[in-house]
Design an enzyme around this catalytic site. Structure first.
Site, PDB file in Angstrom:
ATOM      1  N   ARG A 151      44.500  33.334  46.192  1.00  0.00           N
ATOM      2  CA  ARG A 151      45.030  32.777  47.443  1.00  0.00           C
ATOM      3  C   ARG A 151      45.094  33.823  48.542  1.00  0.00           C
ATOM      4  O   ARG A 151      45.005  33.496  49.720  1.00  0.00           O
ATOM      5  CB  ARG A 151      46.402  32.150  47.161  1.00  0.00           C
ATOM      6  CG  ARG A 151      47.408  33.136  46.635  1.00  0.00           C
ATOM      7  CD  ARG A 151      48.594  32.448  45.967  1.00  0.00           C
ATOM      8  NE  ARG A 151      48.258  31.889  44.662  1.00  0.00           N
ATOM      9  CZ  ARG A 151      49.119  31.255  43.862  1.00  0.00           C
ATOM     10  NH1 ARG A 151      50.355  31.047  44.270  1.00  0.00           N
ATOM     11  NH2 ARG A 151      48.743  30.803  42.690  1.00  0.00           N
ATOM     12  N   ASP A 194      38.416  38.879  37.421  1.00  0.00           N
ATOM     13  CA  ASP A 194      39.868  38.879  37.593  1.00  0.00           C
ATOM     14  C   ASP A 194      40.547  39.365  36.325  1.00  0.00           C
ATOM     15  O   ASP A 194      40.707  38.614  35.366  1.00  0.00           O
ATOM     16  CB  ASP A 194      40.353  37.458  37.958  1.00  0.00           C
ATOM     17  CG  ASP A 194      41.853  37.423  38.216  1.00  0.00           C
ATOM     18  OD1 ASP A 194      42.467  38.508  38.301  1.00  0.00           O
ATOM     19  OD2 ASP A 194      42.398  36.306  38.341  1.00  0.00           O
ATOM     20  N   LYS A 245      46.104  40.409  32.596  1.00  0.00           N
ATOM     21  CA  LYS A 245      45.962  39.258  31.708  1.00  0.00           C
ATOM     22  C   LYS A 245      45.841  39.730  30.259  1.00  0.00           C
ATOM     23  O   LYS A 245      45.490  40.884  30.007  1.00  0.00           O
ATOM     24  CB  LYS A 245      44.687  38.473  32.080  1.00  0.00           C
ATOM     25  CG  LYS A 245      44.730  37.726  33.389  1.00  0.00           C
ATOM     26  CD  LYS A 245      43.364  37.066  33.646  1.00  0.00           C
ATOM     27  CE  LYS A 245      43.272  36.427  35.027  1.00  0.00           C
ATOM     28  NZ  LYS A 245      44.051  35.193  35.172  1.00  0.00           N
ATOM     29  N   ASP A 294      48.265  38.798  39.740  1.00  0.00           N
ATOM     30  CA  ASP A 294      47.263  37.872  39.198  1.00  0.00           C
ATOM     31  C   ASP A 294      47.126  36.614  40.062  1.00  0.00           C
ATOM     32  O   ASP A 294      46.251  35.797  39.836  1.00  0.00           O
ATOM     33  CB  ASP A 294      47.632  37.496  37.749  1.00  0.00           C
ATOM     34  CG  ASP A 294      46.470  36.881  36.990  1.00  0.00           C
ATOM     35  OD1 ASP A 294      45.330  36.941  37.507  1.00  0.00           O
ATOM     36  OD2 ASP A 294      46.701  36.336  35.897  1.00  0.00           O
TER      37      ASP A 294
HETATM   38 ZN    ZN Z   1      44.358  35.981  38.957  1.00  0.00          ZN
HETATM   39 ZN    ZN Z   2      41.730  34.609  39.934  1.00  0.00          ZN
END
Ligand code: ZN
Ligand code: ZN
Length: 426
Positions: A281, A200, A207, A277
């Site tokens: 879900r 991720d 990030k 990000d």
């Molecule tokens: Zn994420």
């Molecule tokens: Zn994640």
């Protein structure tokens, strides 16, 4: 003996047998630090029923304390422990029950270690395709049913949210479905859904380096459910168990999903993206719809390294438990105490769903900073149909900063022992 270790385990009135897991691990660590070759553990006297649990917990503690992810180490550091033998000393009458427990504990420990290995593996090795290959191999060796769907099949099913996340990556996504069916009529049909973002980066909502450092662990939910089903099938679990992992990377690229995009989920709900990000879900939503519509399970339990907010709320060692069922939540809390994984139940506050409201779609994928683990859970709740459901946010406990009893530094295998305890009682 040349050395005697006295191990304090707290006050008698507070002592639970499951703490033997931690205690025996401490003994192994102490013996290893002293370069001992053999260790004898003198166990507390118990009746035969408890002796089985003693055997299980001690076996887990001993094996897990010796765990090391050494695949990429060389020379000196790749040395096996000097400890070659651990003997358990107990009353003769309880020996058979102890052995039975040890056999069960060994299987559980191997499931936990497999989950740790999967989570530790670097993201450039453990791509969605490689994870699917691993799952297929596991299925073959354990007699599980296995179905792997590629992007075209997922598109046919309308998994627009899962595929939206996958779009930015050069690695193809895979939907992994493993099934264990017991002999005879199953007690219940359970789906274990694991978040499976093999890396991720945050996508276009990129990030920071610091935030990205541990993101190979973002498939920790999958590691846990795959580890668990591998154990459950060996223990004659009375439930039918389905593992579903929507595996993808979350990467920025010219094809990546964008802020303001609207994705259509398999359930038909549309989602406006306000943070790329908050991808977990989206993948979980479609995976859970697959469990509801394609498999038709009674119960869904999802495990996910989902939100930093769960860590702000509960710290690094505790998983946040959400459920629409007091019964299932109670069963999970009880199982987690036996399993040695710390869970704390969190509330599903409907008012927080307001922060997910969108002007142009059915909802947004990310809500307010405050209560972020709750709004994430409320998002997932939109995809469970009328099923009994529990969600475990394990962003904190997937990973440990230092050794602590049976928990080794690095990936922890959090949740495997709890799921086995829940679904396959002794
Ligand atoms: Zn994420
Ligand atoms: Zn994640």
């Amino acid at each position: 003996p040349k050395r005697i270790l006295l191990l304090g385990v707290g006050k008698t009135k507070d002592f639970a047998l499951s703490e033997l897991r931690h205690a025996s691990a401490r003994a192994v660590r102490a013996a290893t630090a002293s370069k001992c070759q053999s260790l004898a553990l003198v166990l507390p006297a118990t009746d035969p029923v408890d002796a089985e649990r003693v055997g299980e917990f001690v076996a887990e503690g001993v094996l897990l304390a010796g765990y090391q992810f050494d695949k990429y180490l060389s020379g000196e550091r790749k040395r096996p422990t000097t400890l070659t033998e651990v003997r358990l000393v107990t009353a003769a009458a309880t020996g058979a029950a102890l052995d039975k427990g040890i056999a069960r504990g060994e299987k559980i420990a191997h499931g936990v270690m497999q989950a740790r290995d999967l989570a530790h593996e670097q993201a450039s090795e453990l791509t969605p395709r490689r994870l699917a290959d691993f799952a297929a191999e596991l299925a073959k060796s354990r007699g599980l049913e296995c179905e792997i769907l590629g992007p075209a099949q997922c598109a046919e099913l309308g998994m627009g949210c899962f595929l939206g996340v996958a779009r930015g990556s050069d690695e193809e996504p895979r939907l992994i479905h493993l099934a264990y069916k017991p002999k005879g009529t199953p007690r219940r049909r359970v789906a274990l859904v694991g978040k499976t973002v093999t890396f991720d980066s945050g996508g276009l909502s990129l990030k920071t380096t610091e935030g990205m450092l541990e993101m190979k662990y973002d498939m920790g939910g999958a590691a846990t459910v795959i580890g668990a089903i591998g154990v459950l099938c060996e223990l004659d679990c009375p439930d039918e168990v389905h593992v579903i992992c929507a595996a993808t990377e979350n990467m920025p690229s010219g094809r990546a999903y964008k802020l303001g995009d609207v994705l259509r989920s398999m359930a038909g709900k549309t989602v406006e993206i306000n943070n790329t990000d908050a991808e977990g879900r989206l993948t979980l939503g479609d995976a859970m719809t697959y469990a509801v519509e394609k498999i038709g399970v009674d119960e869904i339990i999802d495990l996910a390294t989902l939100t930093g907010s769960s860590m702000v709320a509960l710290g690094n060692f505790t998983g946040a438990l959400f459920s629409n069922s007091d019964t299932l939540a109670g069963r999970l809390l009880e199982a987690s105490q036996q399993g040695g994984d710390d869970l704390w139940r969190m509330p599903l506050r409907d008012r927080l769903f307001d922060s997910l409201k969108s002007d142009i779609a059915d909802m947004k994928n990310s809500g307010d900073r405050y209560g972020g683990s709750i709004s994430a859970a409320l998002f997932l709740r939109e995809f469970i149909g009328d099923k009994t459901w529990a969600h475990i946010d394990m962003a904190g406990p997937i990973h440990a900063d230092k050794d602590f009893g049976h928990v080794s530094k690095g990936a922890t295998g959090f949740g495997v022992a709890t799921l086995v305890e829940l679904l396959s009682p002794r």
